[in-house]
Enzyme design. Structure first.
Site, PDB file in Angstrom:
ATOM      1  N   HIS A 172      40.099  45.025  43.790  1.00  0.00           N
ATOM      2  CA  HIS A 172      40.462  44.084  42.730  1.00  0.00           C
ATOM      3  C   HIS A 172      41.738  43.392  43.193  1.00  0.00           C
ATOM      4  O   HIS A 172      42.579  44.020  43.852  1.00  0.00           O
ATOM      5  CB  HIS A 172      40.829  44.780  41.417  1.00  0.00           C
ATOM      6  CG  HIS A 172      39.778  45.628  40.801  1.00  0.00           C
ATOM      7  ND1 HIS A 172      39.581  46.937  41.141  1.00  0.00           N
ATOM      8  CD2 HIS A 172      38.892  45.365  39.807  1.00  0.00           C
ATOM      9  CE1 HIS A 172      38.599  47.439  40.394  1.00  0.00           C
ATOM     10  NE2 HIS A 172      38.163  46.508  39.575  1.00  0.00           N
ATOM     11  N   ASP A 187      44.781  45.461  42.757  1.00  0.00           N
ATOM     12  CA  ASP A 187      44.926  46.678  43.582  1.00  0.00           C
ATOM     13  C   ASP A 187      45.726  46.353  44.829  1.00  0.00           C
ATOM     14  O   ASP A 187      46.491  47.162  45.332  1.00  0.00           O
ATOM     15  CB  ASP A 187      43.571  47.193  44.103  1.00  0.00           C
ATOM     16  CG  ASP A 187      42.535  47.390  43.028  1.00  0.00           C
ATOM     17  OD1 ASP A 187      42.930  47.613  41.876  1.00  0.00           O
ATOM     18  OD2 ASP A 187      41.331  47.325  43.369  1.00  0.00           O
ATOM     19  N   GLU A 229      27.989  44.023  37.479  1.00  0.00           N
ATOM     20  CA  GLU A 229      27.925  45.492  37.483  1.00  0.00           C
ATOM     21  C   GLU A 229      27.718  45.974  36.055  1.00  0.00           C
ATOM     22  O   GLU A 229      28.646  45.974  35.251  1.00  0.00           O
ATOM     23  CB  GLU A 229      29.231  46.048  38.066  1.00  0.00           C
ATOM     24  CG  GLU A 229      29.222  47.551  38.177  1.00  0.00           C
ATOM     25  CD  GLU A 229      30.522  48.079  38.764  1.00  0.00           C
ATOM     26  OE1 GLU A 229      31.084  47.448  39.681  1.00  0.00           O
ATOM     27  OE2 GLU A 229      30.986  49.118  38.283  1.00  0.00           O
ATOM     28  N   GLU A 280      25.931  51.132  39.334  1.00  0.00           N
ATOM     29  CA  GLU A 280      26.780  52.320  39.445  1.00  0.00           C
ATOM     30  C   GLU A 280      26.085  53.504  38.780  1.00  0.00           C
ATOM     31  O   GLU A 280      25.653  53.424  37.626  1.00  0.00           O
ATOM     32  CB  GLU A 280      28.144  52.043  38.795  1.00  0.00           C
ATOM     33  CG  GLU A 280      29.065  53.239  38.887  1.00  0.00           C
ATOM     34  CD  GLU A 280      30.516  52.916  38.576  1.00  0.00           C
ATOM     35  OE1 GLU A 280      30.995  51.838  38.992  1.00  0.00           O
ATOM     36  OE2 GLU A 280      31.159  53.739  37.924  1.00  0.00           O
ATOM     37  N   ASP A 301      27.522  51.039  43.385  1.00  0.00           N
ATOM     38  CA  ASP A 301      28.769  51.776  43.246  1.00  0.00           C
ATOM     39  C   ASP A 301      28.386  53.246  43.198  1.00  0.00           C
ATOM     40  O   ASP A 301      27.829  53.737  42.203  1.00  0.00           O
ATOM     41  CB  ASP A 301      29.532  51.356  41.978  1.00  0.00           C
ATOM     42  CG  ASP A 301      30.514  50.220  42.261  1.00  0.00           C
ATOM     43  OD1 ASP A 301      30.463  49.657  43.374  1.00  0.00           O
ATOM     44  OD2 ASP A 301      31.333  49.905  41.381  1.00  0.00           O
ATOM     45  N   ASP A 315      33.480  59.154  37.176  1.00  0.00           N
ATOM     46  CA  ASP A 315      33.618  58.615  38.542  1.00  0.00           C
ATOM     47  C   ASP A 315      33.842  59.699  39.587  1.00  0.00           C
ATOM     48  O   ASP A 315      34.760  59.594  40.419  1.00  0.00           O
ATOM     49  CB  ASP A 315      34.778  57.597  38.601  1.00  0.00           C
ATOM     50  CG  ASP A 315      34.427  56.269  37.946  1.00  0.00           C
ATOM     51  OD1 ASP A 315      33.243  55.992  37.725  1.00  0.00           O
ATOM     52  OD2 ASP A 315      35.368  55.499  37.655  1.00  0.00           O
TER      53      ASP A 315
HETATM   54  C1  XLS Z   1      34.574  50.551  35.969  1.00  0.00           C
HETATM   55  C2  XLS Z   1      33.946  49.831  37.060  1.00  0.00           C
HETATM   56  C3  XLS Z   1      34.896  49.119  37.996  1.00  0.00           C
HETATM   57  C4  XLS Z   1      34.158  48.106  38.812  1.00  0.00           C
HETATM   58  C5  XLS Z   1      35.007  47.070  39.438  1.00  0.00           C
HETATM   59  O1  XLS Z   1      33.978  51.333  35.263  1.00  0.00           O
HETATM   60  O2  XLS Z   1      33.123  50.709  37.762  1.00  0.00           O
HETATM   61  O3  XLS Z   1      35.578  50.016  38.780  1.00  0.00           O
HETATM   62  O4  XLS Z   1      33.395  48.720  39.792  1.00  0.00           O
HETATM   63  O5  XLS Z   1      35.715  46.331  38.521  1.00  0.00           O
HETATM   64 NI    NI Z   2      32.118  50.329  39.537  1.00  0.00          NI
HETATM   65 NI    NI Z   3      32.719  52.895  36.637  1.00  0.00          NI
END
Ligand code: XLS
Ligand code: NI
Ligand code: NI
Length: 447
Positions: free
Chosen positions: A109, A112, A240, A276, A304, A317
């Site tokens: 990002h 980051d 996403e 993800e 992801d 995560d």
């Molecule tokens: C949050 C998301 C984030 C995205 C990128 O839950 O997974 O990390 O991958 O903004």
């Molecule tokens: Ni993500």
């Molecule tokens: Ni996430």
């Protein structure tokens, strides 16, 4: 890949380049299944898997949670005298990590990489200064950018949304941030640009105009697409999906919802899904479901890679560890044609109490091994053809005769109904689910 970037402080001392030692190795800092140059199904493992490291979890997150302060003290921040110096040190730590691990891609990002300034212009200056340095390091190491994105959820101005904010000024501020993040992505030769709409949703319907918010979101996506294409960006745009958190309801709920949205607004040619695993779970789906759903619509793009905890309902995560899950995921990905611009981005974080520098390596090694093992098993499933053969035979009645005529749209309801009256009993055919599940387990043995 070139050796890690030299001439800087070593931020992970004592850790050498991670190598493949095979399934019998008891070295925690070696790959058991991921052998980058090994060929699976005619393609190198590294080209199948296209691993990326997530800048935010690995180099920014500090282990804090709503109940406790930071536990991860980053040497790259501690030894800097200004936020910009810290950003450069963080970049050095990141490239040292990528190259020691052998990950060929990373994702970030804007925030980051570089600190937010006191104005959009200053933020842009900060980001572009670090981007120039990142470009040098990419060139020196051969590591590339899988995708870039803008953090449009952290700043208080986005508490009511970014592209979907009820105030026009905030929408414009969001646009300025997206424009700069796209510029940064282009400058770094990024292969994709991602939109994850954490606050593009609502907390209460009582204060929300759903139609206007969704129209605005589509407008911003369209403008971003047009801007980037106008600048010659050939990469992929990703949405996403995630159903909630931090919003109560997020518009990009799941793959099916996003597909409907993209088609409604005519965006389905330029946008694909970044799926993800943990978000799938939050939406009440499994990872395999989301991948298959995207593939069924030609919208599969990137991943992801992580996992949730089925015992609780938030985005934990964690690093992926289940070989069954990765095997099914790779089975879906390979059948969807594999990654082109996308890859496996570890959007995963080590736990708050994982405080050793080696923990970040071991976490990624485990995740990479899980996907390598999954790849081997998935290729076996494909080569052997038992699963696909069963599915093909299950739908065989649509391959010829009246079934084929129906499928091609060559029949009216009356004609079909007339056939229904003469067929009598049909449909008492086993789905063989248990047999198929048992077969999947067989592929997972003796990797
Ligand atoms: C949050 C998301 C984030 C995205 C990128 O839950 O997974 O990390 O991958 O903004
Ligand atoms: Ni993500
Ligand atoms: Ni996430």
């Amino acid at each position: 890949m070139a050796d890690y970037f030299k001439g800087n402080t070593e931020y992970f001392p004592g850790i050498k380049k991670i190598s493949y030692e095979g399934p019998k190795s008891d070295n925690p800092l070696a790959f058991k299944y991921y052998d980058p140059e090994k060929t699976v199904g005619g393609k190198k493992m590294k080209d199948h898997l296209r691993f990326a490291v997530a800048y935010w979890h690995s180099f920014c997150a500090d282990g804090s949670d709503p109940f406790g302060s930071a536990t991860h003290v980053h040497p790259w921040t501690a030894d800097a005298s200004s936020p910009m110096e810290a950003a450069e040190h963080k970049l050095d730590a990141a490239f040292e990590f990528f190259t020691k691990l052998g990950a060929e891609y990373y994702c970030f990002h804007d925030r980051d990489m570089a600190p937010e300034g006191s104005s959009p212009a200053e933020s842009e200056k900060n980001l572009m200064a670090i981007v120039a340095k990142a470009k040098e390091r990419q060139k020196a190491t051969g590591v590339n950018l899988l995708w870039g994105t803008a953090n449009m959820f952290n700043h208080p101005r986005f508490m009511n949304g970014a592209a979907t904010n009820p105030e026009f000024k905030v929408v414009a501020l969001a646009a300025s941030q997206i424009k700069t993040a796209i510029d940064a992505t282009i400058e770094l030769g990024g292969e994709g640009y991602t939109f994850w709409g954490g606050r593009e949703g609502y907390m209460s319907l009582l204060n929300t105009d759903l139609k206007r918010e969704k129209d605005h979101l589509a407008m911003i996506l369209t403008m971003a697409r047009d801007y980037a294409r106008g600048r010659g960006f050939k990469g992929m745009f990703y949405i996403e999906p995630k159903p909630m958190e931090p919003s109560k309801h997020q518009y990009d709920f799941d793959v099916e919802t996003v597909a409907g949205f993209l088609r409604h607004y005519g965006l389905d040619k330029d946008f694909r899904m970044n799926i993800e695993a943990n978000h799938a779970e939050l939406a009440g789906h499994d990872f395999f479901h989301e991948l298959e759903t995207a593939a069924s619509m030609g919208l599969f793009g990137s991943v992801d890679a992580n996992r949730g905890d089925p015992m609780n309902g938030w985005d934990t995560d964690q690093f992926p560890t289940s070989y069954t899950e990765t095997a099914l995921a790779m089975y879906a990905i390979l059948r969807a044609g594999g990654f082109t611009t996308g890859g496996l981005n570890f959007d995963a974080k080590i736990r708050r109490n994982s405080v050793d520098p080696a923990d970040l390596f071991e976490a990624h090694i485990g995740g990479m091994d899980a996907f390598a093992a999954g790849l081997i098993a998935a290729q076996r499933m494909i080569d052997d053809g038992k699963l696909s053969g069963f599915v093909k035979q299950r739908y065989a009645s649509f391959d010829s005769g009246e079934g084929a005529k129906f499928e091609k749209g060559g029949m009216s309801l009356q004609e079909l109904a007339a056939l229904g009256t003469v067929y009598g009993n049909a449909g008492i055919t086993s789905g063989k689910q248990e047999r198929l599940e048992n077969i999947v387990n067989q592929y997972l043995l003796n990797l």
